[in-house]
Design a protein around this motif. Structure first.
Motif, mmCIF file in Angstrom:
data_model
loop_
_atom_site.group_PDB
_atom_site.id
_atom_site.type_symbol
_atom_site.label_atom_id
_atom_site.label_comp_id
_atom_site.label_asym_id
_atom_site.label_seq_id
_atom_site.Cartn_x
_atom_site.Cartn_y
_atom_site.Cartn_z
ATOM 1 N N GLY A 57 52.973 32.077 45.726
ATOM 2 C CA GLY A 57 53.802 32.061 46.884
ATOM 3 C C GLY A 57 54.205 33.336 47.392
ATOM 4 N N ASP A 58 54.205 34.471 46.817
ATOM 5 C CA ASP A 58 54.575 35.666 46.948
ATOM 6 C C ASP A 58 53.521 36.267 48.017
ATOM 7 O OD1 ASP A 58 54.882 38.350 47.310
ATOM 8 O OD2 ASP A 58 55.649 38.624 45.435
ATOM 9 N N SER A 59 53.960 36.558 49.320
ATOM 10 C CA SER A 59 53.009 36.960 50.106
ATOM 11 C C SER A 59 52.213 38.392 49.838
ATOM 12 C CB SER A 59 53.873 37.056 51.535
ATOM 13 O OG SER A 59 54.754 38.402 51.349
ATOM 14 N N THR A 60 52.491 38.945 48.666
ATOM 15 C CA THR A 60 52.312 40.224 48.352
ATOM 16 C C THR A 60 51.269 39.887 47.446
ATOM 17 O OG1 THR A 60 53.986 40.668 47.132
ATOM 18 C CG2 THR A 60 53.895 41.618 49.153
ATOM 19 N N CYS A 61 51.119 38.678 46.696
ATOM 20 C CA CYS A 61 50.267 38.440 45.520
ATOM 21 C C CYS A 61 48.825 38.802 45.787
ATOM 22 C CB CYS A 61 50.448 37.030 45.321
ATOM 23 S SG CYS A 61 49.513 36.571 43.771
ATOM 24 N N ARG A 62 48.337 39.460 45.062
ATOM 25 C CA ARG A 62 46.628 39.639 45.071
ATOM 26 C C ARG A 62 45.802 38.597 44.695
ATOM 27 N NH1 ARG A 62 43.915 42.028 40.201
ATOM 28 N NH2 ARG A 62 45.289 41.606 38.559
ATOM 29 N N PHE A 63 46.107 37.438 44.244
ATOM 30 C CA PHE A 63 45.424 36.296 43.996
ATOM 31 C C PHE A 63 45.686 35.262 45.146
ATOM 32 C CE2 PHE A 63 46.730 37.884 39.793
ATOM 33 C CZ PHE A 63 45.350 38.348 39.468
ATOM 34 N N THR A 64 44.577 34.480 45.321
ATOM 35 C CA THR A 64 44.796 33.333 46.491
ATOM 36 C C THR A 64 45.415 32.227 45.597
ATOM 37 O OG1 THR A 64 42.609 32.295 45.914
ATOM 38 C CG2 THR A 64 42.621 34.155 47.743
ATOM 39 N N ASP A 65 45.886 30.966 46.393
ATOM 40 C CA ASP A 65 46.431 30.270 45.698
ATOM 41 C C ASP A 65 45.540 29.242 44.656
ATOM 42 O OD1 ASP A 65 48.940 30.610 46.878
ATOM 43 O OD2 ASP A 65 48.821 28.829 48.202
ATOM 44 N N ASP A 66 44.055 29.142 45.221
ATOM 45 C CA ASP A 66 43.109 28.500 44.640
ATOM 46 C C ASP A 66 43.041 29.240 43.009
ATOM 47 O OD1 ASP A 66 42.726 26.704 46.395
ATOM 48 O OD2 ASP A 66 41.121 27.347 47.458
ATOM 49 N N GLU A 67 42.792 30.660 43.235
ATOM 50 C CA GLU A 67 42.712 31.562 42.021
ATOM 51 C C GLU A 67 43.881 31.214 41.126
ATOM 52 O OE1 GLU A 67 40.222 35.448 43.698
ATOM 53 O OE2 GLU A 67 42.316 35.360 44.271
ATOM 54 N N ILE A 68 44.975 31.107 41.498
ATOM 55 C CA ILE A 68 46.188 30.876 40.766
ATOM 56 C C ILE A 68 46.132 29.733 40.093
ATOM 57 C CG2 ILE A 68 48.604 30.704 40.497
ATOM 58 C CD1 ILE A 68 48.798 32.722 42.722
ATOM 59 N N ARG A 69 45.661 28.528 40.880
ATOM 60 C CA ARG A 69 45.477 27.271 40.210
ATOM 61 C C ARG A 69 44.547 27.136 39.137
ATOM 62 N NH1 ARG A 69 47.029 25.517 45.431
ATOM 63 N NH2 ARG A 69 44.984 25.744 46.279
ATOM 64 N N GLU A 70 43.337 28.022 39.181
ATOM 65 C CA GLU A 70 42.144 28.147 38.350
ATOM 66 C C GLU A 70 42.814 28.645 37.260
ATOM 67 O OE1 GLU A 70 38.894 27.476 36.171
ATOM 68 O OE2 GLU A 70 39.642 26.413 37.809
ATOM 69 N N MET A 71 43.683 29.866 37.324
ATOM 70 C CA MET A 71 44.234 30.534 35.947
ATOM 71 C C MET A 71 44.973 29.488 35.243
ATOM 72 S SD MET A 71 44.463 34.619 37.391
ATOM 73 C CE MET A 71 45.457 34.165 38.931
ATOM 74 N N VAL A 72 45.869 28.888 36.203
ATOM 75 C CA VAL A 72 46.801 28.046 35.404
ATOM 76 C C VAL A 72 46.155 26.931 34.731
ATOM 77 C CG1 VAL A 72 48.564 26.363 35.896
ATOM 78 C CG2 VAL A 72 48.782 28.210 37.171
ATOM 79 N N ARG A 73 45.125 26.439 35.351
ATOM 80 C CA ARG A 73 44.150 25.397 34.615
ATOM 81 C C ARG A 73 43.640 25.667 33.381
ATOM 82 N NH1 ARG A 73 39.936 23.717 33.058
ATOM 83 N NH2 ARG A 73 38.801 25.631 33.719
ATOM 84 N N ARG A 74 43.234 26.947 33.362
ATOM 85 C CA ARG A 74 42.674 27.756 32.328
ATOM 86 C C ARG A 74 43.774 27.725 31.045
ATOM 87 N NH1 ARG A 74 39.475 31.162 35.604
ATOM 88 N NH2 ARG A 74 40.917 32.677 35.373
ATOM 89 N N GLU A 75 44.959 28.278 31.507
ATOM 90 C CA GLU A 75 45.928 28.554 30.632
ATOM 91 C C GLU A 75 46.455 27.208 29.825
ATOM 92 O OE1 GLU A 75 50.148 30.843 30.146
ATOM 93 O OE2 GLU A 75 48.874 31.068 32.181
ATOM 94 N N LEU A 76 46.563 26.025 30.836
ATOM 95 C CA LEU A 76 46.692 24.937 30.426
ATOM 96 C C LEU A 76 45.817 24.139 29.194
ATOM 97 C CD1 LEU A 76 48.003 23.018 33.732
ATOM 98 C CD2 LEU A 76 49.450 23.742 31.699
ATOM 99 N N HIS A 77 44.316 24.572 29.641
ATOM 100 C CA HIS A 77 43.511 24.112 28.693
ATOM 101 C C HIS A 77 43.509 24.712 27.480
ATOM 102 C CE1 HIS A 77 39.503 22.511 27.795
ATOM 103 N NE2 HIS A 77 39.164 23.599 27.243
ATOM 104 N N ASP A 78 43.814 25.927 27.518
ATOM 105 C CA ASP A 78 43.969 26.590 26.078
ATOM 106 C C ASP A 78 45.371 26.087 25.350
ATOM 107 O OD1 ASP A 78 42.188 28.190 26.603
ATOM 108 O OD2 ASP A 78 43.433 30.224 27.385
#
Length: 91
Positions: A57-78
């Motif tokens: 949600g930070d406009s200066t974030c270097r990741f897209t929302d889709d990339e963040i959702r995928e990183m969160v999904r991987r972290e949840l899987h772990d």
């Protein structure tokens, strides 16, 4: 952020789903979820978990929302593979 309602398979005859419960961005920059571990033909286990928000949600974030959702999904899987809660936050 979002729920992860589609069962994801683990190596031990379990699947997991995750329910999004909140975002604490001011102090910790964390998302909170309840992971449910499902055993085929058996009982379910619930885990309270906290994962990083990767500046979601930070406009200066270097990741897209889709990339963040995928990183969160991987972290949840772990976390689901470990089978342990990692927070005492009331969810």
């Amino acid at each position: 952020m979002q729920d992860f309602p589609e069962p994801a398979e683990l190596d031990n005859d379990l699947t997991w789903t995750a329910e999004y419960r909140g975002h604490e961005w001011a102090r910790y920059g964390s998302f909170y979820f309840i992971i449910t571990l499902h055993r085929v033909g058996g009982a379910a286990t619930r885990l309270n978990v906290e994962v990083g928000d990767y500046a979601y949600g930070d406009s200066t974030c270097r990741f897209t929302d889709d990339e963040i959702r995928e990183m969160v999904r991987r972290e949840l899987h772990d976390l689901a593979e470990r089978g342990e809660s990692n927070t005492n936050a009331l969810l």
